[in-house]
Enzyme design. Structure first.
Site, PDB file in Angstrom:
ATOM      1  N   HIS A  41       0.851  -1.205   0.000  1.00 33.38           N
ATOM      2  CA  HIS A  41       0.000   0.000   0.000  1.00 33.38           C
ATOM      3  C   HIS A  41       0.887   1.256   0.000  1.00 33.38           C
ATOM      4  O   HIS A  41       0.615   2.222  -0.715  1.00 33.38           O
ATOM      5  CB  HIS A  41      -0.871   0.054   1.260  1.00 33.38           C
ATOM      6  CG  HIS A  41      -1.929  -1.010   1.354  1.00 33.38           C
ATOM      7  ND1 HIS A  41      -2.069  -1.832   2.439  1.00 33.38           N
ATOM      8  CD2 HIS A  41      -2.913  -1.363   0.492  1.00 33.38           C
ATOM      9  CE1 HIS A  41      -3.090  -2.661   2.244  1.00 33.38           C
ATOM     10  NE2 HIS A  41      -3.613  -2.397   1.072  1.00 33.38           N
ATOM     11  N   LYS A  84     -16.037  -7.594   5.852  1.00 30.09           N
ATOM     12  CA  LYS A  84     -15.064  -8.486   6.492  1.00 30.09           C
ATOM     13  C   LYS A  84     -14.972  -8.095   7.978  1.00 30.09           C
ATOM     14  O   LYS A  84     -15.202  -6.940   8.321  1.00 30.09           O
ATOM     15  CB  LYS A  84     -13.684  -8.291   5.867  1.00 30.09           C
ATOM     16  CG  LYS A  84     -13.697  -8.213   4.362  1.00 30.09           C
ATOM     17  CD  LYS A  84     -12.402  -7.611   3.843  1.00 30.09           C
ATOM     18  CE  LYS A  84     -12.470  -7.328   2.363  1.00 30.09           C
ATOM     19  NZ  LYS A  84     -11.327  -6.610   1.845  1.00 30.09           N
ATOM     20  N   ARG A 127      -2.239  -5.996  -8.466  1.00 30.53           N
ATOM     21  CA  ARG A 127      -0.996  -6.744  -8.266  1.00 30.53           C
ATOM     22  C   ARG A 127      -0.811  -7.805  -9.345  1.00 30.53           C
ATOM     23  O   ARG A 127       0.275  -8.032  -9.831  1.00 30.53           O
ATOM     24  CB  ARG A 127      -0.997  -7.439  -6.895  1.00 30.53           C
ATOM     25  CG  ARG A 127      -0.930  -6.473  -5.733  1.00 30.53           C
ATOM     26  CD  ARG A 127      -1.394  -7.135  -4.476  1.00 30.53           C
ATOM     27  NE  ARG A 127      -2.773  -7.558  -4.595  1.00 30.53           N
ATOM     28  CZ  ARG A 127      -3.508  -8.026  -3.597  1.00 30.53           C
ATOM     29  NH1 ARG A 127      -2.980  -8.161  -2.411  1.00 30.53           N
ATOM     30  NH2 ARG A 127      -4.766  -8.360  -3.776  1.00 30.53           N
ATOM     31  N   SER A 174      -2.835  -7.772   2.827  1.00 28.01           N
ATOM     32  CA  SER A 174      -3.103  -7.646   4.266  1.00 28.01           C
ATOM     33  C   SER A 174      -3.513  -9.008   4.826  1.00 28.01           C
ATOM     34  O   SER A 174      -3.139  -9.376   5.938  1.00 28.01           O
ATOM     35  CB  SER A 174      -4.219  -6.634   4.511  1.00 28.01           C
ATOM     36  OG  SER A 174      -3.859  -5.364   4.036  1.00 28.01           O
TER      37      SER A 174
HETATM   38  O1  PNS Z   1      -9.283  -2.881   0.364  1.00 23.63           O
HETATM   39  P1  PNS Z   1     -10.593  -3.355  -0.209  1.00 23.63           P
HETATM   40  O2  PNS Z   1     -11.313  -4.178   0.831  1.00 23.63           O
HETATM   41  O3  PNS Z   1     -10.417  -4.084  -1.503  1.00 23.63           O
HETATM   42  O4  PNS Z   1     -11.480  -2.044  -0.506  1.00 23.63           O
HETATM   43  C1  PNS Z   1     -12.759  -2.158  -1.095  1.00 23.63           C
HETATM   44  C2  PNS Z   1     -13.527  -0.816  -0.991  1.00 23.63           C
HETATM   45  C3  PNS Z   1     -13.663  -0.416   0.470  1.00 23.63           C
HETATM   46  C4  PNS Z   1     -12.745   0.237  -1.708  1.00 23.63           C
HETATM   47  C5  PNS Z   1     -14.919  -1.022  -1.673  1.00 23.63           C
HETATM   48  O5  PNS Z   1     -15.553  -2.104  -1.099  1.00 23.63           O
HETATM   49  C6  PNS Z   1     -15.789   0.222  -1.580  1.00 23.63           C
HETATM   50  O6  PNS Z   1     -15.587   1.174  -2.299  1.00 23.63           O
HETATM   51  N1  PNS Z   1     -16.779   0.229  -0.660  1.00 23.63           N
HETATM   52  C7  PNS Z   1     -17.669   1.326  -0.443  1.00 23.63           C
HETATM   53  C8  PNS Z   1     -19.093   1.011  -0.896  1.00 23.63           C
HETATM   54  C9  PNS Z   1     -19.264   1.284  -2.358  1.00 23.63           C
HETATM   55  O7  PNS Z   1     -19.152   2.385  -2.847  1.00 23.63           O
HETATM   56  N2  PNS Z   1     -19.563   0.214  -3.092  1.00 23.63           N
HETATM   57  C10 PNS Z   1     -19.823   0.284  -4.510  1.00 23.63           C
HETATM   58  C11 PNS Z   1     -18.581  -0.024  -5.293  1.00 23.63           C
HETATM   59  S1  PNS Z   1     -19.123  -0.855  -6.721  1.00 23.63           S
END
Ligand code: PNS
Length: 169
Positions: A28, A52, A101, A139
């Site tokens: 990150h 999660k 990645r 992570s």
């Molecule tokens: O590190 P991650 O868990 O891959 O992050 C995922 C995250 C938090 C960026 C994604 O789940 C998100 O944007 N959540 C907010 C809700 C949202 O806007 N969802 C619609 C996206 S299609």
């Protein structure tokens, strides 16, 4: 309809790098370095509502990021709740940064980027590649290593290493 470049401007761009950051890894941080070199302002946005079950609380995740990124003047740590696109609009951001990645990341990232574009066509998702040595780092794997007493020192910043040692003491 072809892409319309009519709105292109040269004003400094605010980008958002959203994620769970449970915890922040060196992968990150590599991406934060690369993105902060490109964008005028980078907001690293910690997701409040995680499906999660996180190891670290939201406050801990933010603190670890703040400590790890204090040297970058144009990087700011924040928390967001609800839809990412609503948050991005409220922050005046025009770019979402996501790291890819390996090919396996692409499908999920593509779906998310397309859905986000549908919600807000004026905000672009930019995919960035971390350095090769972080291409297998996540992570989830770091937490698994720590849980079973494996070596995590090379994968996370020192403050995260310390906190993880305490969690799994
Ligand atoms: O590190 P991650 O868990 O891959 O992050 C995922 C995250 C938090 C960026 C994604 O789940 C998100 O944007 N959540 C907010 C809700 C949202 O806007 N969802 C619609 C996206 S299609």
């Amino acid at each position: 309809m072809p892409f319309d470049a009519g709105n292109a401007t040269s004003k400094p761009v605010t980008a958002i790098y959203p994620g769970s950051f449970d915890p922040v890894t060196n992968g990150h941080l590599d991406l934060i370095t690369r993105a902060s070199n490109i964008f005028g302002k980078l907001i690293v946005a910690v997701a409040h509502n995680l499906e999660k079950d996180p190891l670290f609380t939201e406050k801990e995740r933010v603190e670890m990021l703040e400590t790890a990124t204090f040297k970058w003047d144009n990087v700011q740590i924040d928390v967001f709740d609800g839809l990412l696109m609503d948050y991005a609009r409220a922050k005046g951001a025009s770019v979402i940064v996501r790291g890819i990645r390996a090919v396996s990341d692409y499908e999920y990232e593509l779906q998310m980027a397309m859905m986000n574009r549908k919600i807000e066509p004026d905000i672009e998702t930019v995919f960035m590649l971390p350095a090769e040595q972080y291409s297998y780092l996540s992570s989830r794997l770091v937490k698994e290593l720590a849980r079973f007493g494996g070596p995590t020192k090379d994968f996370v910043p020192p403050n995260v290493h310390e906190r993880m040692s305490t969690k799994f003491k």
